[in-house]
Design a protein around this motif. Structure first.
Motif, PDB file in Angstrom:
ATOM      1  N   ASP A   1       1.011  -1.162   0.022  1.00  0.00           N
ATOM      2  CA  ASP A   1       0.012  -0.202  -0.014  1.00  0.00           C
ATOM      3  C   ASP A   1       0.896   1.094  -0.110  1.00  0.00           C
ATOM      4  O   ASP A   1       1.986   1.263   0.365  1.00  0.00           O
ATOM      5  CB  ASP A   1      -0.938  -0.069   1.224  1.00  0.00           C
ATOM      6  N   THR A   2       0.298   2.243  -0.325  1.00  0.00           N
ATOM      7  CA  THR A   2       0.915   3.648  -0.532  1.00  0.00           C
ATOM      8  C   THR A   2       1.700   4.107   0.937  1.00  0.00           C
ATOM      9  O   THR A   2       3.133   4.246   0.886  1.00  0.00           O
ATOM     10  CB  THR A   2       0.204   4.669  -1.076  1.00  0.00           C
ATOM     11  N   VAL A   3       1.148   4.215   1.846  1.00  0.00           N
ATOM     12  CA  VAL A   3       1.505   4.892   3.055  1.00  0.00           C
ATOM     13  C   VAL A   3       2.630   4.203   3.573  1.00  0.00           C
ATOM     14  O   VAL A   3       3.678   4.569   3.884  1.00  0.00           O
ATOM     15  CB  VAL A   3       0.660   4.919   4.225  1.00  0.00           C
ATOM     16  N   PRO A   4       2.530   2.698   3.961  1.00  0.00           N
ATOM     17  CA  PRO A   4       3.778   1.897   4.282  1.00  0.00           C
ATOM     18  C   PRO A   4       4.755   1.813   3.479  1.00  0.00           C
ATOM     19  O   PRO A   4       5.974   1.651   3.945  1.00  0.00           O
ATOM     20  CB  PRO A   4       2.902   0.640   4.458  1.00  0.00           C
ATOM     21  N   LEU A   5       4.673   1.949   2.070  1.00  0.00           N
ATOM     22  CA  LEU A   5       5.762   1.738   1.419  1.00  0.00           C
ATOM     23  C   LEU A   5       6.453   3.144   1.338  1.00  0.00           C
ATOM     24  O   LEU A   5       7.934   3.206   1.507  1.00  0.00           O
ATOM     25  CB  LEU A   5       5.225   1.490  -0.182  1.00  0.00           C
ATOM     26  N   LEU A   6       5.841   4.138   1.278  1.00  0.00           N
ATOM     27  CA  LEU A   6       6.613   5.534   1.507  1.00  0.00           C
ATOM     28  C   LEU A   6       7.205   5.584   2.817  1.00  0.00           C
ATOM     29  O   LEU A   6       8.260   6.486   2.917  1.00  0.00           O
ATOM     30  CB  LEU A   6       5.478   6.672   1.310  1.00  0.00           C
TER      31      LEU A   6
ATOM     32  N   PRO B   1       5.724  12.390  -3.832  1.00  0.00           N
ATOM     33  CA  PRO B   1       4.718  11.107  -3.803  1.00  0.00           C
ATOM     34  C   PRO B   1       3.630  11.078  -2.749  1.00  0.00           C
ATOM     35  O   PRO B   1       2.562  10.557  -3.041  1.00  0.00           O
ATOM     36  CB  PRO B   1       5.565   9.937  -3.871  1.00  0.00           C
ATOM     37  N   GLU B   2       3.846  11.776  -1.527  1.00  0.00           N
ATOM     38  CA  GLU B   2       3.009  11.924  -0.388  1.00  0.00           C
ATOM     39  C   GLU B   2       1.846  12.799  -0.973  1.00  0.00           C
ATOM     40  O   GLU B   2       0.609  12.569  -0.845  1.00  0.00           O
ATOM     41  CB  GLU B   2       3.604  12.276   0.742  1.00  0.00           C
TER      42      GLU B   2
END
Length: 315
Positions: free
Chosen positions: A180-185, A195-196
């Motif tokens: 998922d986006t948040v845990p990857l970033l 990206p955020e």
């Protein structure tokens, strides 16, 4: 492997729902049952709305595509999740992670706007019943569904490219059960501002516009129902949108809970629990919501059980 530029990274490690060894097997069976029910329920909705002549209306056209989206969303996540419950090394390849993120975004954005399209359909059916088949014609239905898929695909490609444009040099362990986006970033050691910004702007914009459509539609629906004089008429009008209202409330409630948390209190563990709900539990619940409270679907199921061969001949 856990350091250096993104181009040198070959795999990520998914921590999963829980890293306790004694819970892996019980969780495997729990989510196997959830995924099995999701497959059965959504395939059932897709089949019934495809073969039954009484369900060839715009409402069931949209419901069929919602079932396809729910099936896709859970299938992007559940099989890898189930395998990892049994694996000693819970890895996912770099390209596998990118594909899973992209697939997840396609289906979650698709669900947001499919629910909005269904709200508009109910608005026209209740507020403008005489013009219903003109305003929500087969061509309009096909256009709305096509635009939903096209926009979802474009959003998924854009956001995925933003997320995978950063560098990872401290850890490749994702505190989640899927990419998922948040845990990857959260793993990145480079500047994640762009990206955020892309992720949260996209999520916020999608939620805002879809909720405007849903809330506006239901505002007019409620006004129209209140203007109906007979209690039987009000009950019948309300029953046509009760299932959708329940599905919308559950889905948007979960999404808003996740994205509107204060940044200081934002927890990836809380995100995981919310993600379990909207990626696996809601796709299982939607067929139940739309079938148990819907006489047309229940009648179609009975007809299908009586003569399944005849139903398929009608296709």
């Amino acid at each position: 492997m856990a350091s250096g530029n993104l181009t040198h990274l070959t795999e990520f490690i998914l921590r999963g729902v829980s890293d306790r060894p004694d819970l892996q097997m019980p969780l495997f069976f729990v989510f196997l049952v959830i995924y099995g029910l999701t497959m059965a329920g959504n395939l059932g909705i897709i089949t019934l709305t495809s073969v039954d002549s009484q369900l060839q209306t715009p409402m069931y056209f949209f419901l069929r595509h919602l079932a396809i989206i729910n099936l896709g969303d859970s299938t992007v996540i559940a099989p890898k999740m189930l395998v990892n419950f049994l694996a000693s090394k819970k890895t996912i390849s770099y390209y596998g992670c990118a594909a899973q993120l992209g697939g997840f975004l396609v289906f979650i954005v698709g669900e947001i706007f499919m629910l909005a399209a269904m709200a508009y359909d109910r608005y026209v059916a209740i507020c403008n019943p005489l013009l219903y088949m003109v305003v929500v014609s087969p061509q309009i239905c096909l256009l709305l569904v096509s635009l939903t898929y096209l926009y979802s695909l474009t959003t998924a490609l854009t956001v995925s490219c933003c997320v995978f444009s950063v560098s990872y040099c401290s850890s490749n362990v994702i505190n989640h059960f899927y990419c998922d986006t948040v845990p990857l970033l959260a793993l990145s050691c480079s500047d994640t501002y762009i990206p955020e910004t892309a992720v949260f702007t996209s999520a916020g914009t999608n939620l805002f516009f879809s909720m405007i459509i849903v809330l506006t539609s239901y505002f007019h629906i409620v006004l129209a129902i209140l203007r109906i004089r007979s209690s039987e008429g009000r009950r019948k009008a309300f029953s046509t949108c009760a299932s959708h209202m329940m599905a919308v409330t559950v889905f948007y409630g979960t999404i808003l809970f996740m994205y509107l948390q204060p940044r200081t209190n934002h927890s990836l563990d809380t995100d995981k629990m919310a993600s379990v709900f909207y990626t696996l539990v809601i796709p299982m619940l939607n067929p139940l919501i739309y079938s148990l409270r819907n006489k047309d679907v229940k009648d179609a199921f009975k007809r299908f059980l009586k003569s399944p061969c005849q139903s398929f001949k009608l296709m």
